[in-house]
Design an enzyme around this catalytic site. Structure first.
Site, PDB file in Angstrom:
ATOM      1  N   ARG A  93       0.840  -1.194   0.000  1.00  0.00           N
ATOM      2  CA  ARG A  93       0.000   0.000   0.000  1.00  0.00           C
ATOM      3  C   ARG A  93       0.882   1.254   0.000  1.00  0.00           C
ATOM      4  NH1 ARG A  93      -5.167   1.682  -1.103  1.00  0.00           N
ATOM      5  NH2 ARG A  93      -6.143   2.817   0.588  1.00  0.00           N
ATOM      6  N   THR A 368      -9.457   0.471  -9.732  1.00  0.00           N
ATOM      7  CA  THR A 368      -8.759  -0.645  -9.110  1.00  0.00           C
ATOM      8  C   THR A 368      -8.950  -1.915  -9.945  1.00  0.00           C
ATOM      9  OG1 THR A 368      -9.271   0.422  -7.048  1.00  0.00           O
ATOM     10  CG2 THR A 368      -8.694  -1.901  -6.916  1.00  0.00           C
ATOM     11  N   THR A 386      -4.191  -0.742  -7.261  1.00  0.00           N
ATOM     12  CA  THR A 386      -4.973   0.458  -7.572  1.00  0.00           C
ATOM     13  C   THR A 386      -4.136   1.724  -7.623  1.00  0.00           C
ATOM     14  OG1 THR A 386      -6.966   1.700  -6.923  1.00  0.00           O
ATOM     15  CG2 THR A 386      -5.501   1.040  -5.157  1.00  0.00           C
ATOM     16  N   ASN A 388      -6.207   4.296  -6.911  1.00  0.00           N
ATOM     17  CA  ASN A 388      -7.418   4.835  -6.287  1.00  0.00           C
ATOM     18  C   ASN A 388      -8.416   5.211  -7.389  1.00  0.00           C
ATOM     19  OD1 ASN A 388      -9.265   5.461  -4.374  1.00  0.00           O
ATOM     20  ND2 ASN A 388      -8.537   7.538  -4.033  1.00  0.00           N
ATOM     21  N   ASP A 410      -8.013   8.313   0.475  1.00  0.00           N
ATOM     22  CA  ASP A 410      -8.549   7.212   1.293  1.00  0.00           C
ATOM     23  C   ASP A 410      -8.346   7.440   2.795  1.00  0.00           C
ATOM     24  OD1 ASP A 410      -9.704   5.684  -0.633  1.00  0.00           O
ATOM     25  OD2 ASP A 410      -8.109   4.184  -0.756  1.00  0.00           O
ATOM     26  N   SER A 439      -7.781   0.924   3.460  1.00  0.00           N
ATOM     27  CA  SER A 439      -8.252   0.442   2.160  1.00  0.00           C
ATOM     28  C   SER A 439      -9.439  -0.501   2.337  1.00  0.00           C
ATOM     29  CB  SER A 439      -7.106  -0.317   1.482  1.00  0.00           C
ATOM     30  OG  SER A 439      -7.549  -0.940   0.301  1.00  0.00           O
ATOM     31  N   SER A 440     -10.137  -0.744   1.247  1.00  0.00           N
ATOM     32  CA  SER A 440     -11.188  -1.769   1.237  1.00  0.00           C
ATOM     33  C   SER A 440     -10.790  -2.966   0.374  1.00  0.00           C
ATOM     34  CB  SER A 440     -12.490  -1.186   0.672  1.00  0.00           C
ATOM     35  OG  SER A 440     -12.912  -0.101   1.438  1.00  0.00           O
ATOM     36  N   GLY A 460     -13.857  -1.455  -6.818  1.00  0.00           N
ATOM     37  CA  GLY A 460     -15.182  -0.945  -6.449  1.00  0.00           C
ATOM     38  C   GLY A 460     -15.206  -0.164  -5.157  1.00  0.00           C
TER      39      GLY A 460
HETATM   40  O1  DON Z   1      -8.012   1.065  -1.402  1.00  0.00           O
HETATM   41  C1  DON Z   1      -9.189   1.324  -1.586  1.00  0.00           C
HETATM   42  O2  DON Z   1     -10.092   0.883  -0.893  1.00  0.00           O
HETATM   43  C2  DON Z   1      -9.584   2.221  -2.747  1.00  0.00           C
HETATM   44  N1  DON Z   1      -8.513   3.123  -3.056  1.00  0.00           N
HETATM   45  C3  DON Z   1      -9.939   1.364  -3.914  1.00  0.00           C
HETATM   46  C4  DON Z   1     -10.446   2.165  -5.075  1.00  0.00           C
HETATM   47  C5  DON Z   1     -11.300   1.377  -5.993  1.00  0.00           C
HETATM   48  O3  DON Z   1     -11.556   0.222  -5.775  1.00  0.00           O
HETATM   49  C6  DON Z   1     -11.884   2.073  -7.147  1.00  0.00           C
HETATM   50  N2  DON Z   1     -12.531   1.108  -8.008  1.00  0.00           N
HETATM   51  N3  DON Z   1     -13.473   1.094  -8.605  1.00  0.00           N
END
Ligand code: DON
Length: 558
Positions: A93, A368, A386, A388, A410, A439-440, A460
């Site tokens: 990350r 992502t 990603t 982002n 984030d 993050s997710s 997502g």
């Molecule tokens: O790390 C994360 O949770 C976000 N930066 C992810 C971004 C993302 O999944 C965008 N996609 N559609």
């Protein structure tokens, strides 16, 4: 079926009638958002590489062939399940630069300046992808760096033919790229958008990849590439310094481990919230006979929404970078905690999310990306990476050819102020120098008897964790084939805003009316797809791969 036709069909008949790209093979499989990158991974497997070699080669290839999310300038997470049963996770990350501080995005009135946190050089965290991919290769790969990077270098230098998906994306981003000369030059022909069918070359990126191939991480974090990045930062109020780059280290972390109906669930620990929330939700749902209740039934959907509501509420309060804050992961993923947390579940009535400023939905864009790789020796790798936002902050580093992330958004820039995904957070995820933003991303491996069974993950934003929940439950609870498990329509709740977002077909109109009567809000359906879960599963005597039919992608097995 050709892709264009499949894409058209998707818009006419969202989700259910579209064929996923699917393959069955004996010895290895790669599933990713880019058919070219999947092919690169498969060729590495065919040459005798293991799943780690193939995943790293696919990762570098995605930086060339899927630039909205494949990257050198971003970060990600990897779960590795090694032959013999060991499962580990790698955190690459991005980190906040040394000059970052808690209130850096607040304007004079104390409001978050979202332009600064998403679209400026200051939105970029220190990139982790190159260090992460190389660390995985060094520790568990079997091939040389030069062999692994060769396909990506070739694709960048010689170019490849743009499909309508990519050409359409570049056109869609044209106005953003126009603000940055290096971006415009990379993504257009002297200011004229590319069309599908044209060859796209990326000479600067090829040089950067060459530097990495020759010098390893020093080819990116030191020397000419690092200097180009820092020069770009210094002339544009960015924060990343040579010291920030030099100090960047990926971290090997204990994965989150849970169990669900006899399967082992392995996923990403903090600084991702993905693994904790996934296991927490599965724990809350395990006492119910979901299979018997049925897919899309009122009871199943209601229980899942309520599990989502509770888990996402905990995310906002407790999750952050474990190197900076105490994250009570082991408590959150315990079966006891899930029982307590679900004790106030009312089978007849929706729960009540406290009414803190609700964020608004942002339509998902193709940012992502997730890819899954399995080899014939029992190794499996699940990676989500990603920038982002789609194409990050849209800024290409002049001379170095790669895009910068805008991952700093984030962080919780201000308590309870929603980020790009409507997620709110507090102290645990406030900005601090050197800290990783929450993050997710939820790269996940499901194992049984110490062998990988299912690899999945998704883009997502906030919806990622629920997409993974759906895929896992579709396989385990509903006994679906991988194709159906990935294609089936999904729904999403994230506590705040207190609404259910769903793909048409996720449940019937009757169930939607019943849910509404129970107090659930927002049940108007959405034409926007949720997730893109490029997944791999091991069957009895074969490996199968699916690229999510919501987007084009590619599966390559052999
Ligand atoms: O790390 C994360 O949770 C976000 N930066 C992810 C971004 C993302 O999944 C965008 N996609 N559609």
């Amino acid at each position: 079926m050709n892709r264009l036709f499949a894409t058209l069909l998707f818009f006419i008949f969202p989700v259910s009638l579209v064929f996923a790209e699917y393959q069955r093979a004996n010895d290895g499989m790669v599933s990713s958002r880019s058919d070219i990158a999947s092919e690169v991974g498969k060729e590495i497997l065919e040459q005798g590489g293991n799943a780690i070699d193939a995943a790293v080669a696919t990762g570098f290839a995605l930086a060339v062939t899927y630039p909205s999310a494949g990257n050198l300038g971003g970060g990600g997470f990897m779960i590795l399940s090694l032959a013999g049963g060991e499962v580990i996770s790698l955190d690459f990350r991005e980190k906040a630069p040394g000059a970052a501080h808690r209130d850096m995005y607040l304007d004079a009135d104390g409001n978050v300046d979202r332009n600064l946190s998403r679209s400026s050089r200051q939105s970029s965290g220190v990139p982790g992808s190159v260090a992460g991919l190389l660390a995985a290769l060094e520790k568990y790969g079997s091939m040389s760096r030069e062999q692994i990077l060769a396909p990506a270098i070739r694709l960048a230098a010689e170019g490849f033919i743009l499909n309508s998906d990519l050409a359409g994306q570049f056109r869609g981003q044209f106005n953003n790229f126009r603000n940055h000369p290096a971006s415009l030059s990379k993504f257009s022909k002297d200011g004229v958008p590319y069309s599908a069918g044209e060859r796209w070359r990326q000479p600067d990126l090829a040089q950067t990849l060459q530097n990495i191939s020759e010098q390893g991480r020093d080819g990116f974090y030191k020397g000419s590439t690092a200097e180009l990045l820092v020069k770009d930062m210094m002339t544009n109020k960015g924060l990343i310094t040579l010291a920030d780059l030099d100090n960047y280290e990926p971290v090997w972390r204990e994965p989150i481990h849970g169990t669900y109906r006899g399967y082992d669930i392995w996923s990403m620990p903090a600084p991702s919230s993905g693994g904790v929330l996934l296991v927490q939700m599965l724990n809350m749902l395990e006492p119910y006979d979901i299979g018997a209740q049925g897919w899309g039934s009122k009871d199943t959907v209601h229980q899942m929404i309520e599990a989502q509501r509770r888990a996402y509420a905990d995310r906002a309060e407790h999750l952050g970078d474990p190197d900076f804050v105490d994250v009570p992961s082991q408590i959150l993923i315990s079966k006891d905690y899930a029982r307590q947390r679900f004790a106030n579940f009312d089978p007849q009535q929706s729960g009540d999310s406290t009414t803190i400023t609700a964020g608004s939905w942002v339509n998902e864009s193709p940012d992502t990306t997730h890819y899954s790789v399995m080899d014939g020796e029992g190794n499996a790798v699940s990676v989500t990476t990603t920038l982002n936002s789609s194409y990050g902050n849209k800024i290409v580093v002049a001379g170095a050819g790669f895009l910068l992330n805008n991952e700093m958004d984030d962080f919780s820039s201000k308590p309870d102020s929603p980020n790009a995904y409507g997620l709110i957070g507090r102290e645990a995820n406030e900005i601090q120098a050197g800290k990783r933003m929450l993050s997710s991303m939820t790269p996940t491996i499901v194992t049984r008897n110490n062998s990988p069974v299912l690899l999945t993950g998704s883009p997502g934003g906030s919806t990622i964790i629920n997409t993974v929940l759906h895929v896992v439950m579709n396989v385990i609870d509903h006994g679906m084939s991988l194709e159906n498990a990935v294609a089936s329509p999904r729904f999403h709740h994230q506590w705040q805003p207190d609404v259910v977002r769903y793909e048409i077909g996720a449940f019937s109109d009757d169930v939607a009316r019943e849910l509404e009567a129970m107090g659930h809000a927002g049940l108007s359906g959405s034409r926007f797809p949720i997730g893109d879960a490029n997944s791999v599963m091991r069957g009895e005597n074969f490996i199968e791969g699916v690229s999510d039919p919501r987007n084009v992608g590619g599966v390559s097995g052999y």
